[in-house]
Design a protein around this motif. Structure first.
Motif, PDB file in Angstrom:
ATOM      1  N   GLY A  36       0.806  -1.217   0.000  1.00 25.93           N
ATOM      2  CA  GLY A  36       0.000   0.000   0.000  1.00 25.93           C
ATOM      3  C   GLY A  36       0.834   1.259   0.000  1.00 25.93           C
ATOM      4  N   ILE A  37       2.091   1.138   0.366  1.00 26.50           N
ATOM      5  CA  ILE A  37       3.010   2.277   0.342  1.00 26.50           C
ATOM      6  C   ILE A  37       3.884   2.224  -0.909  1.00 26.50           C
ATOM      7  CG2 ILE A  37       4.883   3.438   1.596  1.00 26.50           C
ATOM      8  CD1 ILE A  37       3.666   2.158   4.161  1.00 26.50           C
ATOM      9  N   LEU A  38       4.306   1.020  -1.289  1.00 29.68           N
ATOM     10  CA  LEU A  38       5.206   0.876  -2.434  1.00 29.68           C
ATOM     11  C   LEU A  38       4.557   1.266  -3.756  1.00 29.68           C
ATOM     12  CD1 LEU A  38       6.989  -2.471  -1.543  1.00 29.68           C
ATOM     13  CD2 LEU A  38       8.009  -0.197  -1.598  1.00 29.68           C
ATOM     14  N   CYS A 119      -9.760   1.133  -8.030  1.00 24.31           N
ATOM     15  CA  CYS A 119      -9.809   0.048  -7.043  1.00 24.31           C
ATOM     16  C   CYS A 119      -8.744   0.232  -5.962  1.00 24.31           C
ATOM     17  CB  CYS A 119      -9.644  -1.304  -7.726  1.00 24.31           C
ATOM     18  SG  CYS A 119     -11.046  -1.793  -8.735  1.00 24.31           S
ATOM     19  N   LEU A 120      -7.545   0.649  -6.354  1.00 22.23           N
ATOM     20  CA  LEU A 120      -6.474   0.898  -5.380  1.00 22.23           C
ATOM     21  C   LEU A 120      -6.837   2.031  -4.431  1.00 22.23           C
ATOM     22  CD1 LEU A 120      -3.194   0.575  -7.468  1.00 22.23           C
ATOM     23  CD2 LEU A 120      -3.852  -0.791  -5.501  1.00 22.23           C
ATOM     24  N   VAL A 121      -7.383   3.115  -4.965  1.00 22.83           N
ATOM     25  CA  VAL A 121      -7.758   4.256  -4.122  1.00 22.83           C
ATOM     26  C   VAL A 121      -8.836   3.837  -3.127  1.00 22.83           C
ATOM     27  CG1 VAL A 121      -8.894   6.515  -4.154  1.00 22.83           C
ATOM     28  CG2 VAL A 121      -7.033   6.041  -5.744  1.00 22.83           C
ATOM     29  N   VAL A 122      -9.839   3.100  -3.588  1.00 22.47           N
ATOM     30  CA  VAL A 122     -10.914   2.646  -2.695  1.00 22.47           C
ATOM     31  C   VAL A 122     -10.345   1.724  -1.616  1.00 22.47           C
ATOM     32  CG1 VAL A 122     -13.018   1.248  -2.569  1.00 22.47           C
ATOM     33  CG2 VAL A 122     -12.766   2.956  -4.367  1.00 22.47           C
ATOM     34  N   LEU A 123      -9.547   0.743  -2.027  1.00 22.12           N
ATOM     35  CA  LEU A 123      -8.975  -0.201  -1.070  1.00 22.12           C
ATOM     36  C   LEU A 123      -8.104   0.503  -0.039  1.00 22.12           C
ATOM     37  CD1 LEU A 123      -8.382  -3.147  -0.159  1.00 22.12           C
ATOM     38  CD2 LEU A 123      -6.430  -3.078  -1.714  1.00 22.12           C
ATOM     39  N   LEU A 124      -7.208   1.371  -0.499  1.00 21.28           N
ATOM     40  CA  LEU A 124      -6.319   2.058   0.433  1.00 21.28           C
ATOM     41  C   LEU A 124      -7.082   3.044   1.319  1.00 21.28           C
ATOM     42  CD1 LEU A 124      -3.176   2.603  -1.807  1.00 21.28           C
ATOM     43  CD2 LEU A 124      -3.511   0.915   0.003  1.00 21.28           C
ATOM     44  N   SER A 125      -8.143   3.649   0.815  1.00 18.63           N
ATOM     45  CA  SER A 125      -8.952   4.556   1.633  1.00 18.63           C
ATOM     46  C   SER A 125      -9.651   3.795   2.752  1.00 18.63           C
ATOM     47  CB  SER A 125      -9.993   5.277   0.770  1.00 18.63           C
ATOM     48  OG  SER A 125      -9.364   6.080  -0.185  1.00 18.63           O
ATOM     49  N   VAL A 126     -10.253   2.664   2.421  1.00 23.15           N
ATOM     50  CA  VAL A 126     -10.930   1.848   3.434  1.00 23.15           C
ATOM     51  C   VAL A 126      -9.916   1.334   4.454  1.00 23.15           C
ATOM     52  CG1 VAL A 126     -12.190  -0.317   3.805  1.00 23.15           C
ATOM     53  CG2 VAL A 126     -12.855   1.214   1.954  1.00 23.15           C
ATOM     54  N   THR A 128      -6.995   2.649   5.258  1.00 22.93           N
ATOM     55  CA  THR A 128      -6.527   3.775   6.073  1.00 22.93           C
ATOM     56  C   THR A 128      -7.574   4.161   7.106  1.00 22.93           C
ATOM     57  OG1 THR A 128      -5.187   4.596   4.252  1.00 22.93           O
ATOM     58  CG2 THR A 128      -5.705   6.160   5.999  1.00 22.93           C
ATOM     59  N   TYR A 129      -8.837   4.220   6.699  1.00 24.77           N
ATOM     60  CA  TYR A 129      -9.917   4.553   7.632  1.00 24.77           C
ATOM     61  C   TYR A 129      -9.956   3.555   8.796  1.00 24.77           C
ATOM     62  CZ  TYR A 129     -14.593   4.961   9.566  1.00 24.77           C
ATOM     63  OH  TYR A 129     -15.643   5.079  10.427  1.00 24.77           O
ATOM     64  N   ARG A 130      -9.890   2.261   8.477  1.00 22.58           N
ATOM     65  CA  ARG A 130      -9.930   1.241   9.523  1.00 22.58           C
ATOM     66  C   ARG A 130      -8.706   1.323  10.432  1.00 22.58           C
ATOM     67  NH1 ARG A 130     -11.192  -4.441   7.076  1.00 22.58           N
ATOM     68  NH2 ARG A 130     -11.193  -4.911   9.291  1.00 22.58           N
ATOM     69  N   LEU A 131      -7.539   1.585   9.853  1.00 23.66           N
ATOM     70  CA  LEU A 131      -6.314   1.707  10.632  1.00 23.66           C
ATOM     71  C   LEU A 131      -6.390   2.886  11.593  1.00 23.66           C
ATOM     72  CD1 LEU A 131      -3.265   0.903  11.077  1.00 23.66           C
ATOM     73  CD2 LEU A 131      -2.771   2.659   9.391  1.00 23.66           C
ATOM     74  N   VAL A 132      -6.844   4.029  11.104  1.00 22.46           N
ATOM     75  CA  VAL A 132      -6.945   5.224  11.960  1.00 22.46           C
ATOM     76  C   VAL A 132      -7.974   4.997  13.056  1.00 22.46           C
ATOM     77  CG1 VAL A 132      -7.670   7.640  11.988  1.00 22.46           C
ATOM     78  CG2 VAL A 132      -6.106   6.838  10.222  1.00 22.46           C
ATOM     79  N   ARG A 133      -9.116   4.404  12.707  1.00 23.14           N
ATOM     80  CA  ARG A 133     -10.158   4.151  13.705  1.00 23.14           C
ATOM     81  C   ARG A 133      -9.648   3.205  14.795  1.00 23.14           C
ATOM     82  NH1 ARG A 133     -15.421   1.426  11.585  1.00 23.14           N
ATOM     83  NH2 ARG A 133     -14.207  -0.406  12.073  1.00 23.14           N
ATOM     84  N   LYS A 134      -8.963   2.139  14.405  1.00 24.39           N
ATOM     85  CA  LYS A 134      -8.426   1.192  15.385  1.00 24.39           C
ATOM     86  C   LYS A 134      -7.322   1.836  16.224  1.00 24.39           C
ATOM     87  CE  LYS A 134      -6.923  -3.565  15.819  1.00 24.39           C
ATOM     88  NZ  LYS A 134      -6.748  -4.834  15.129  1.00 24.39           N
ATOM     89  N   SER A 135      -6.478   2.645  15.588  1.00 27.55           N
ATOM     90  CA  SER A 135      -5.400   3.324  16.320  1.00 27.55           C
ATOM     91  C   SER A 135      -5.962   4.269  17.366  1.00 27.55           C
ATOM     92  CB  SER A 135      -4.501   4.092  15.359  1.00 27.55           C
ATOM     93  OG  SER A 135      -3.890   3.225  14.458  1.00 27.55           O
ATOM     94  N   LEU A 136      -6.971   5.049  17.003  1.00 31.29           N
ATOM     95  CA  LEU A 136      -7.584   5.967  17.966  1.00 31.29           C
ATOM     96  C   LEU A 136      -8.240   5.209  19.113  1.00 31.29           C
ATOM     97  CD1 LEU A 136      -9.116   8.675  15.599  1.00 31.29           C
ATOM     98  CD2 LEU A 136      -7.133   8.909  17.115  1.00 31.29           C
ATOM     99  N   SER A 137      -8.866   4.087  18.806  1.00 27.45           N
ATOM    100  CA  SER A 137      -9.482   3.272  19.845  1.00 27.45           C
ATOM    101  C   SER A 137      -8.427   2.754  20.818  1.00 27.45           C
ATOM    102  CB  SER A 137     -10.230   2.104  19.199  1.00 27.45           C
ATOM    103  OG  SER A 137     -10.648   1.183  20.165  1.00 27.45           O
TER     104      SER A 137
END
Length: 159
Positions: A36-38, A119-126, A128-137
Motif C-alpha cells: 500500500g506504500i510501495l 480500485c487501489l484508491v478505494v482499497l487504500l482509503s478503506v 486507512t480509515y480502519r487503521l486510523v479508527r483502530k489506532s484511535l481506539s
C-alpha cells in the motif's frame, strides 16, 4: 509506455530505492507487506502505471519476505518449544495466497489502468480509515489504562 534504461540511475531512481528499502524494513518490523506504500511510491517517483507498479511492488515484497524467512528460519518461539515460523499455517495459507496472486495478476493484465487505480484508491482509503479508527481506539484505551493506574501524565500531555 516505455521507460528509461535502468543504468545510469537518476536521482528519482536512487530515492525510490532508498524509500523502497525503508518501506520494506519498517513494514517487516510491524508485520505487514508494504504494498500500500510501495505502489504509490513507484507510481509517483518512477511514473509507472498501475500495471507496472503493482508487479514491481510484489517483487519488492517477495524479496523482503525471503530475507525475513532467512532471518527467522532457525529461530525458536520465545514461549514454546517450537520453531518461530508456524509451518502448518504456511501450508494452509500459501496455496490460497498464490491463487489470489495469480488471479490478481490476470485481472491486472486485462483491466484498464484507470479501473485498477480506482480500485487501489478505494482499497487504500478503506484500509486507512480502519487503521486510523483502530489506532484511535487503542490510544483511548491506553490513556484510560494510564489514568486508572495513577500515572500523573497521560499520553495526551506529551510527557
Amino acid at each position: 509506455m516505455a521507460h528509461k534504461a535502468l543504468v545510469p540511475l537518476s536521482g528519482a531512481d536512487a530515492g525510490t530505492v532508498v524509500l523502497a528499502f525503508l518501506t520494506i524494513f519498517i513494514s517487516s518490523g510491524v508485520g505487514m507487506g508494504g504494498g500500500g506504500i510501495l505502489v504509490p511510491i513507484y507510481t509517483i517517483l518512477l511514473s509507472f502505471g498501475p500495471q507496472h507498479a503493482i508487479p514491481l511492488s510484489n517483487v519488492t515484497i517477495f524479496g523482503g519476505a525471503i530475507v525475513n524467512a532467512c532471518i527467522y528460519l532457525y529461530k525458536k518461539h520465545p514461549k514454546a518449544n517450537r520453531p518461530l515460523i508456524d509451518w502448518d499455517l504456511v501450508l494452509v495459507m500459501e496455496p490460497v495466497t498464490i491463487l489470489g496472486a495469480l488471479v490478481g495478476s490476470f485481472i491486472n493484465k486485462i483491466t484498464p489502468g484507470w479501473i485498477t487505480s480506482i480500485c487501489l484508491v478505494v482499497l487504500l482509503s478503506v484500509t486507512t480509515y480502519r487503521l486510523v479508527r483502530k489506532s484511535l481506539s487503542r490510544y483511548r484505551i491506553e490513556n484510560d489504562r494510564l489514568a486508572k493506574n495513577g500515572n500523573v501524565h497521560s499520553m495526551e500531555d506529551g510527557k
